[in-house]
Scaffold this motif. Structure first.
Motif, short mmCIF file in Angstrom:
data_model
loop_
_atom_site.label_atom_id
_atom_site.label_comp_id
_atom_site.label_asym_id
_atom_site.label_seq_id
_atom_site.Cartn_x
_atom_site.Cartn_y
_atom_site.Cartn_z
N ARG A 9 50.06 38.90 55.24
CA ARG A 9 49.22 37.93 54.52
C ARG A 9 47.99 38.62 53.94
O ARG A 9 47.58 38.38 52.80
N PHE A 10 47.39 39.51 54.70
CA PHE A 10 46.22 40.25 54.24
C PHE A 10 46.57 41.07 53.00
O PHE A 10 45.87 41.04 51.99
N GLU A 11 47.68 41.82 53.07
CA GLU A 11 48.09 42.64 51.94
C GLU A 11 48.42 41.79 50.72
O GLU A 11 48.09 42.16 49.59
N LYS A 12 49.03 40.63 50.93
CA LYS A 12 49.34 39.72 49.84
C LYS A 12 48.05 39.20 49.20
O LYS A 12 47.94 39.13 47.97
N ASP A 13 47.07 38.85 50.02
CA ASP A 13 45.80 38.36 49.50
C ASP A 13 45.08 39.44 48.69
O ASP A 13 44.50 39.15 47.64
N VAL A 14 45.11 40.68 49.16
CA VAL A 14 44.47 41.78 48.43
C VAL A 14 45.12 41.95 47.06
O VAL A 14 44.43 42.08 46.04
N LYS A 15 46.43 41.93 47.02
CA LYS A 15 47.14 42.05 45.73
C LYS A 15 46.77 40.90 44.79
O LYS A 15 46.60 41.10 43.59
N TYR A 16 46.63 39.69 45.34
CA TYR A 16 46.23 38.54 44.54
C TYR A 16 44.84 38.76 43.94
O TYR A 16 44.64 38.52 42.74
N TYR A 17 43.90 39.21 44.75
CA TYR A 17 42.54 39.41 44.25
C TYR A 17 42.48 40.50 43.19
O TYR A 17 41.70 40.41 42.25
N ILE A 18 43.32 41.51 43.31
CA ILE A 18 43.35 42.55 42.28
C ILE A 18 43.97 42.00 41.00
O ILE A 18 43.42 42.16 39.91
N ARG A 19 45.11 41.36 41.13
CA ARG A 19 45.87 40.91 39.97
C ARG A 19 45.23 39.71 39.27
O ARG A 19 45.08 39.70 38.06
N LYS A 20 44.86 38.69 40.02
CA LYS A 20 44.39 37.44 39.42
C LYS A 20 42.87 37.36 39.23
O LYS A 20 42.40 36.74 38.30
N LYS A 21 42.13 37.96 40.13
CA LYS A 21 40.68 37.86 40.08
C LYS A 21 40.02 39.10 39.45
O LYS A 21 38.84 39.09 39.16
N GLY A 22 40.81 40.18 39.31
CA GLY A 22 40.27 41.40 38.71
C GLY A 22 39.35 42.19 39.63
O GLY A 22 38.51 42.95 39.16
N PHE A 23 39.49 42.01 40.93
CA PHE A 23 38.66 42.74 41.88
C PHE A 23 39.26 44.13 42.11
O PHE A 23 39.86 44.41 43.13
N VAL A 24 39.06 45.03 41.15
CA VAL A 24 39.71 46.34 41.20
C VAL A 24 39.12 47.27 42.26
O VAL A 24 39.75 48.25 42.65
#
Length: 81
Positions: A9-24
């Motif tokens: 879940r943590f890894e999925k959330d990190v990918k979401y924040y990178i992809r959708k929120k632009g938190f590179v």
């Protein structure tokens, strides 16, 4: 020395924040926290009573989010053993 184990879940959330929120920079923000935990500096608040299949501890830690205009904090829940 501890090992930090991210959950799926943590890894999925990190990918979401990178992809959708632009938190590179989220990876480097989180790395600062995991480095401290691996050294044995048990920062954050331990979450007791979670049913974890192995012996270990779970901590809720706040980390800076350097990708926002204002430095905000994000909650991270990590399992260490």
């Amino acid at each position: 020395m501890y090992t930090v184990i991210p959950t799926e879940r943590f890894e999925k959330d990190v990918k979401y924040y990178i992809r959708k929120k632009g938190f590179v920079h989220i990876g480097s923000d989180i790395k600062a926290v995991t480095d401290e935990l691996q050294k044995g500096n048990l920062i954050g608040t331990e979450i007791p009573g979670l049913k974890i299949p192995t012996d270990g501890h779970t901590f809720k830690v706040r980390s800076a989010n350097t990708d926002t205009k204002w430095v905000s904090l994000m909650d991270i829940v990590l399992f260490i053993m």
